[in-house]
Design a protein around this motif. Structure first.
Motif, mmCIF file in Angstrom:
data_model
loop_
_atom_site.group_PDB
_atom_site.id
_atom_site.type_symbol
_atom_site.label_atom_id
_atom_site.label_comp_id
_atom_site.label_asym_id
_atom_site.label_seq_id
_atom_site.Cartn_x
_atom_site.Cartn_y
_atom_site.Cartn_z
ATOM 1 N N ARG A 5 1.071 -4.324 80.582
ATOM 2 C CA ARG A 5 2.184 -3.377 80.593
ATOM 3 C C ARG A 5 1.969 -2.398 79.450
ATOM 4 O O ARG A 5 1.588 -2.806 78.346
ATOM 5 C CB ARG A 5 3.518 -4.105 80.403
ATOM 6 N N ILE A 7 3.121 -0.499 76.512
ATOM 7 C CA ILE A 7 4.284 -0.690 75.627
ATOM 8 C C ILE A 7 4.335 0.350 74.514
ATOM 9 O O ILE A 7 5.229 0.295 73.673
ATOM 10 C CB ILE A 7 4.304 -2.108 75.012
ATOM 11 N N ALA A 49 -0.743 6.689 83.605
ATOM 12 C CA ALA A 49 0.219 5.590 83.440
ATOM 13 C C ALA A 49 1.324 5.989 82.477
ATOM 14 O O ALA A 49 1.067 6.668 81.482
ATOM 15 C CB ALA A 49 -0.501 4.350 82.920
ATOM 16 N N GLY A 50 2.548 5.550 82.755
ATOM 17 C CA GLY A 50 3.674 5.861 81.877
ATOM 18 C C GLY A 50 4.097 4.643 81.089
ATOM 19 O O GLY A 50 3.762 3.505 81.432
ATOM 20 N N ILE A 51 4.863 4.902 80.033
ATOM 21 C CA ILE A 51 5.391 3.807 79.205
ATOM 22 C C ILE A 51 6.207 2.858 80.087
ATOM 23 O O ILE A 51 7.031 3.298 80.887
ATOM 24 C CB ILE A 51 6.296 4.375 78.090
ATOM 25 N N GLY A 52 5.961 1.563 79.960
ATOM 26 C CA GLY A 52 6.723 0.561 80.692
ATOM 27 C C GLY A 52 6.094 0.152 82.015
ATOM 28 O O GLY A 52 6.492 -0.851 82.601
ATOM 29 N N GLU A 53 5.103 0.913 82.485
ATOM 30 C CA GLU A 53 4.508 0.594 83.799
ATOM 31 C C GLU A 53 3.573 -0.612 83.716
ATOM 32 O O GLU A 53 2.900 -0.838 82.707
ATOM 33 C CB GLU A 53 3.754 1.807 84.349
ATOM 34 N N ILE A 81 -2.154 1.603 88.724
ATOM 35 C CA ILE A 81 -0.739 1.264 88.518
ATOM 36 C C ILE A 81 -0.397 0.195 89.552
ATOM 37 O O ILE A 81 -0.631 0.394 90.751
ATOM 38 C CB ILE A 81 0.176 2.492 88.766
ATOM 39 N N VAL A 82 0.150 -0.925 89.108
ATOM 40 C CA VAL A 82 0.466 -2.018 90.024
ATOM 41 C C VAL A 82 1.751 -1.693 90.802
ATOM 42 O O VAL A 82 2.802 -1.469 90.202
ATOM 43 C CB VAL A 82 0.652 -3.350 89.259
ATOM 44 N N ASP A 83 1.641 -1.646 92.139
ATOM 45 C CA ASP A 83 2.831 -1.481 92.976
ATOM 46 C C ASP A 83 3.468 -2.837 93.224
ATOM 47 O O ASP A 83 4.680 -2.989 93.196
ATOM 48 C CB ASP A 83 2.442 -0.876 94.341
#
Lengths: 95, 95, 95, 95, 95
Positions: A5, A7, A49-53, A81-83
């Motif tokens: 993740r 962070i 990727a974004g924060i928290g993904e 990115i995990v769906d």
């Protein structure tokens, strides 16, 4: 590859010039229950990727392929990115 | 890559000649709270890191790219000085 | 790279022919206090290390560069004799 | 190589384009008694492994050879289905 | 390299074709007292190692050099049979 993740981010003004333009994401490895496992690493983002993904990251030479910077000092990169994780829970503790 | 703190230097007169001119920094891996994690390693400095500084290091073939000594026995290198860690603490234990 | 102590040698008559002439040193990883950390590995000596000496070793492809045997099965090598560790102890537990 | 069990799959729509068409299998490392060891990793299937099967996986550059995608970000791949483990139990704790 | 004991074999009919003809040995890492350390791995035999023998194994690209199959998915190989470990016991816990 492993699941992690995002962070946070790491800011470094003085760095190897081949890292200029790379987003250095603080990436926390997680298990299939999305719980923290071990300590965060610094991975170069290659997929926005974004924060928290929840993401997939790779290590070693594979990370330089991901970043398409083969001659760089990169040894970890975010590559997906995990769906969804389709987990068959009855198998996780099967003898 | 991982985050560490430079806690000393290693002096070795008798060594692989490709290490001559390399600064061998004793580097302590740290977590996002800058606490000690595991044991120190010996990394070649490539960015002018000073004793006590928080740094980013890389391992494996990436370290030889960092040092621009591809044919050398280097397997760890310091590649950036950390200015800041932007950590989203509410994500660090998120399930 | 890591710091270790040479604690013995390994004798193997039947072995990969590219190891012939290589000294296989039993190497115990140690911490900055020269205390045992984890289990010993087998590293090829490239600097004339003696039993009991504190040394620097490298792993992976770096070890084949050290031994100048790029096509060999070597994955660990001793690359320096430690004269001194300049450790700033007040930094080792710094938050 | 190591032994693992396929316990699920990972779905990632946004990912490195070199992973398109690769099946990302959640792979749980197991010991010789087929008990869980450590945390699952994400490995690319190259042999048609099914959910629940006991498999052999490889890591690092070896995984890119397995997938025949040398320039890809793959660092783990499933390379065999285990039919049988012939274990000599009296040797597992031999001094 | 590390020291291990061959404790069995792994049979896999469905596997990467570059593994055909390779003997897949279940290899238990051991310490200098020949006691079990961690979990077994699967290594390709390149020296005619037998069940129960104490061996030296290598990992990563070094294993593909050992097997002389550079383009294969091999990441671990047995490269020597241990005749003797000359251990200086008074050094193993030296401060």
């Amino acid at each position: 590859m492993n699941i992690g993740r995002v962070i946070g981010t790491v800011v470094a003004t003085r760095k190897d010039e081949r890292l200029i333009g790379c987003k250095l994401m603080l990436t926390q490895p997680v298990n299939v229950n999305e719980e923290t496992v071990g300590e965060p690493l610094v991975a170069v983002d290659t997929v926005g990727a974004g924060i928290g993904e929840l993401i997939i990251y790779t290590k070693g030479t594979a990370a330089r392929h991901a970043a398409e910077k083969l001659q760089s000092p990169i040894d970890a990169a975010i590559i997906g990115i995990v769906d969804n994780i389709d987990l068959y829970r009855d198998l996780t503790n099967k003898k």
